[in-house]
Design a protein around this motif. Structure first.
Motif, PDB file in Angstrom:
ATOM      1  N   GLY A  87      -0.025   5.377   0.303  1.00 13.14           N
ATOM      2  CA  GLY A  87      -1.168   6.253   0.511  1.00 13.14           C
ATOM      3  C   GLY A  87      -0.792   7.626   1.002  1.00 13.14           C
ATOM      4  O   GLY A  87       0.369   7.913   1.290  1.00 13.14           O
ATOM      5  N   SER A  88      -1.811   8.469   1.083  1.00 10.55           N
ATOM      6  CA  SER A  88      -1.639   9.811   1.661  1.00 10.55           C
ATOM      7  C   SER A  88      -2.808  10.068   2.599  1.00 10.55           C
ATOM      8  O   SER A  88      -3.935   9.632   2.356  1.00 10.55           O
ATOM      9  CB  SER A  88      -1.555  10.875   0.570  1.00 10.55           C
ATOM     10  OG  SER A  88      -2.733  10.898  -0.201  1.00 10.55           O
ATOM     11  N   ASP A  98      -7.292   1.048  -6.615  1.00 11.70           N
ATOM     12  CA  ASP A  98      -7.113   2.494  -6.561  1.00 11.70           C
ATOM     13  C   ASP A  98      -8.229   3.064  -5.700  1.00 11.70           C
ATOM     14  O   ASP A  98      -9.409   2.920  -6.044  1.00 11.70           O
ATOM     15  CB  ASP A  98      -7.171   3.065  -7.977  1.00 11.70           C
ATOM     16  CG  ASP A  98      -6.823   4.524  -8.031  1.00 11.70           C
ATOM     17  OD1 ASP A  98      -5.894   4.944  -7.321  1.00 11.70           O
ATOM     18  OD2 ASP A  98      -7.488   5.255  -8.797  1.00 11.70           O
ATOM     19  N   VAL A 151     -13.263   3.112   3.226  1.00 11.73           N
ATOM     20  CA  VAL A 151     -12.406   3.217   2.050  1.00 11.73           C
ATOM     21  C   VAL A 151     -13.146   2.602   0.872  1.00 11.73           C
ATOM     22  O   VAL A 151     -13.847   1.595   1.019  1.00 11.73           O
ATOM     23  CB  VAL A 151     -11.023   2.534   2.272  1.00 11.73           C
ATOM     24  CG1 VAL A 151     -11.165   1.069   2.588  1.00 11.73           C
ATOM     25  CG2 VAL A 151     -10.105   2.742   1.074  1.00 11.73           C
ATOM     26  N   TRP A 188     -10.364   7.394   0.860  1.00 12.41           N
ATOM     27  CA  TRP A 188     -10.940   7.072   2.159  1.00 12.41           C
ATOM     28  C   TRP A 188     -11.178   8.326   2.982  1.00 12.41           C
ATOM     29  O   TRP A 188     -10.628   9.390   2.702  1.00 12.41           O
ATOM     30  CB  TRP A 188     -10.053   6.083   2.913  1.00 12.41           C
ATOM     31  CG  TRP A 188      -8.637   6.530   3.148  1.00 12.41           C
ATOM     32  CD1 TRP A 188      -7.569   6.297   2.333  1.00 12.41           C
ATOM     33  CD2 TRP A 188      -8.143   7.279   4.251  1.00 12.41           C
ATOM     34  NE1 TRP A 188      -6.441   6.859   2.867  1.00 12.41           N
ATOM     35  CE2 TRP A 188      -6.760   7.462   4.050  1.00 12.41           C
ATOM     36  CE3 TRP A 188      -8.732   7.809   5.401  1.00 12.41           C
ATOM     37  CZ2 TRP A 188      -5.966   8.161   4.951  1.00 12.41           C
ATOM     38  CZ3 TRP A 188      -7.927   8.504   6.298  1.00 12.41           C
ATOM     39  CH2 TRP A 188      -6.565   8.672   6.060  1.00 12.41           C
ATOM     40  N   TYR A 221     -12.395   1.341  -3.028  1.00 18.22           N
ATOM     41  CA  TYR A 221     -11.389   1.025  -4.041  1.00 18.22           C
ATOM     42  C   TYR A 221     -12.066   0.724  -5.371  1.00 18.22           C
ATOM     43  O   TYR A 221     -13.025  -0.045  -5.421  1.00 18.22           O
ATOM     44  CB  TYR A 221     -10.587  -0.226  -3.669  1.00 18.22           C
ATOM     45  CG  TYR A 221      -9.715  -0.109  -2.455  1.00 18.22           C
ATOM     46  CD1 TYR A 221      -8.537   0.631  -2.491  1.00 18.22           C
ATOM     47  CD2 TYR A 221     -10.044  -0.774  -1.284  1.00 18.22           C
ATOM     48  CE1 TYR A 221      -7.711   0.701  -1.372  1.00 18.22           C
ATOM     49  CE2 TYR A 221      -9.225  -0.711  -0.164  1.00 18.22           C
ATOM     50  CZ  TYR A 221      -8.069   0.029  -0.219  1.00 18.22           C
ATOM     51  OH  TYR A 221      -7.261   0.095   0.886  1.00 18.22           O
ATOM     52  N   VAL A 239       0.843  -1.191   0.000  1.00 19.34           N
ATOM     53  CA  VAL A 239       0.000   0.000   0.000  1.00 19.34           C
ATOM     54  C   VAL A 239       0.879   1.242   0.000  1.00 19.34           C
ATOM     55  O   VAL A 239       1.844   1.329   0.760  1.00 19.34           O
ATOM     56  CB  VAL A 239      -0.902   0.028   1.260  1.00 19.34           C
ATOM     57  CG1 VAL A 239      -1.676   1.325   1.347  1.00 19.34           C
ATOM     58  CG2 VAL A 239      -1.831  -1.170   1.292  1.00 19.34           C
ATOM     59  N   GLU A 295       2.420  11.163   3.377  1.00 24.88           N
ATOM     60  CA  GLU A 295       2.415   9.851   2.731  1.00 24.88           C
ATOM     61  C   GLU A 295       2.763   8.751   3.713  1.00 24.88           C
ATOM     62  O   GLU A 295       3.430   8.980   4.722  1.00 24.88           O
ATOM     63  CB  GLU A 295       3.385   9.845   1.555  1.00 24.88           C
ATOM     64  CG  GLU A 295       2.913  10.738   0.418  1.00 24.88           C
ATOM     65  CD  GLU A 295       3.759  10.613  -0.825  1.00 24.88           C
ATOM     66  OE1 GLU A 295       4.744   9.853  -0.829  1.00 24.88           O
ATOM     67  OE2 GLU A 295       3.432  11.290  -1.815  1.00 24.88           O
ATOM     68  N   TYR A 345      -5.952   8.975   0.174  1.00 22.84           N
ATOM     69  CA  TYR A 345      -5.867   8.183  -1.049  1.00 22.84           C
ATOM     70  C   TYR A 345      -4.947   6.992  -0.840  1.00 22.84           C
ATOM     71  O   TYR A 345      -3.980   7.083  -0.077  1.00 22.84           O
ATOM     72  CB  TYR A 345      -5.339   9.033  -2.215  1.00 22.84           C
ATOM     73  CG  TYR A 345      -6.327  10.109  -2.608  1.00 22.84           C
ATOM     74  CD1 TYR A 345      -7.360   9.820  -3.488  1.00 22.84           C
ATOM     75  CD2 TYR A 345      -6.243  11.389  -2.071  1.00 22.84           C
ATOM     76  CE1 TYR A 345      -8.285  10.797  -3.832  1.00 22.84           C
ATOM     77  CE2 TYR A 345      -7.162  12.364  -2.402  1.00 22.84           C
ATOM     78  CZ  TYR A 345      -8.190  12.062  -3.287  1.00 22.84           C
ATOM     79  OH  TYR A 345      -9.106  13.017  -3.612  1.00 22.84           O
ATOM     80  N   GLU A 346      -5.264   5.887  -1.496  1.00 21.89           N
ATOM     81  CA  GLU A 346      -4.410   4.696  -1.452  1.00 21.89           C
ATOM     82  C   GLU A 346      -4.371   4.040  -2.815  1.00 21.89           C
ATOM     83  O   GLU A 346      -5.365   4.025  -3.543  1.00 21.89           O
ATOM     84  CB  GLU A 346      -4.954   3.653  -0.461  1.00 21.89           C
ATOM     85  CG  GLU A 346      -4.618   3.916   0.952  1.00 21.89           C
ATOM     86  CD  GLU A 346      -4.961   2.764   1.880  1.00 21.89           C
ATOM     87  OE1 GLU A 346      -4.682   2.922   3.065  1.00 21.89           O
ATOM     88  OE2 GLU A 346      -5.497   1.727   1.442  1.00 21.89           O
ATOM     89  N   ARG A 347      -3.207   3.470  -3.096  1.00 25.69           N
ATOM     90  CA  ARG A 347      -3.076   2.581  -4.246  1.00 25.69           C
ATOM     91  C   ARG A 347      -2.426   1.311  -3.720  1.00 25.69           C
ATOM     92  O   ARG A 347      -1.434   1.374  -2.997  1.00 25.69           O
ATOM     93  CB  ARG A 347      -2.238   3.200  -5.342  1.00 25.69           C
ATOM     94  CG  ARG A 347      -2.269   2.295  -6.589  1.00 25.69           C
ATOM     95  CD  ARG A 347      -1.965   3.016  -7.833  1.00 25.69           C
ATOM     96  NE  ARG A 347      -3.183   3.473  -8.477  1.00 25.69           N
ATOM     97  CZ  ARG A 347      -3.234   3.794  -9.757  1.00 25.69           C
ATOM     98  NH1 ARG A 347      -2.164   3.726 -10.501  1.00 25.69           N
ATOM     99  NH2 ARG A 347      -4.360   4.213 -10.285  1.00 25.69           N
ATOM    100  N   CYS A 348      -3.015   0.177  -4.070  1.00 22.82           N
ATOM    101  CA  CYS A 348      -2.556  -1.118  -3.566  1.00 22.82           C
ATOM    102  C   CYS A 348      -2.114  -1.983  -4.738  1.00 22.82           C
ATOM    103  O   CYS A 348      -2.811  -2.060  -5.757  1.00 22.82           O
ATOM    104  CB  CYS A 348      -3.682  -1.830  -2.813  1.00 22.82           C
ATOM    105  SG  CYS A 348      -4.394  -0.849  -1.482  1.00 22.82           S
TER     106      CYS A 348
END
Length: 119
Positions: free
Chosen positions: A14-15, A90, A79, A93, A81, A12, A23, A105-108
């Protein structure tokens, strides 16, 4: 995609939900319960554990999550996605006590396991 495609481990990036957009990095583990509902476990940094439960429909994954802070206060949020494919999620949250002017924001990215070495 079907919900079973999401089971596994993800890294993960994220910010946070604030003006500075601090971050963070971590991991996300997704499993299923007996009703094929999502069980999520995050480890943010090396110490913050978060848990969540959710559902999957039309390539959208929604998870209600919570975690304890250092003062034993429970923070809750949600959250969402967009599942770009079974290996990339993508999301954005929000926490109940987060700054309402911002989203996190998160990207996994799926952590690939080598079938030969099992790592």
């Amino acid at each position: 995609m079907v919900v079973e495609d999401l089971v596994g481990e993800f890294s993960v990036i994220g910010s946070n939900q604030n003006e500075g957009k601090n971050e963070y990095k971590g991991t996300l583990s997704i499993t299923l319960d007996s009703n094929n509902r999502i069980i999520a476990n995050w480890l943010i940094g090396k110490e913050q554990k978060q848990t969540g439960y959710g559902f999957f429909n039309d390539n959208i994954l929604v998870i209600n999550f919570q975690y304890l802070d250092d003062d034993e206060y429970v923070y809750k949020g949600v959250v969402v996605y967009r599942c770009l494919n079974k290996d990339i999620l993508d999301g954005f949250w929000s926490e109940e006590l987060g700054d309402p002017k911002f989203l996190g924001y998160e990207r996994c990215f799926r952590i690939q396991v080598d079938a030969q070495t099992n790592c």
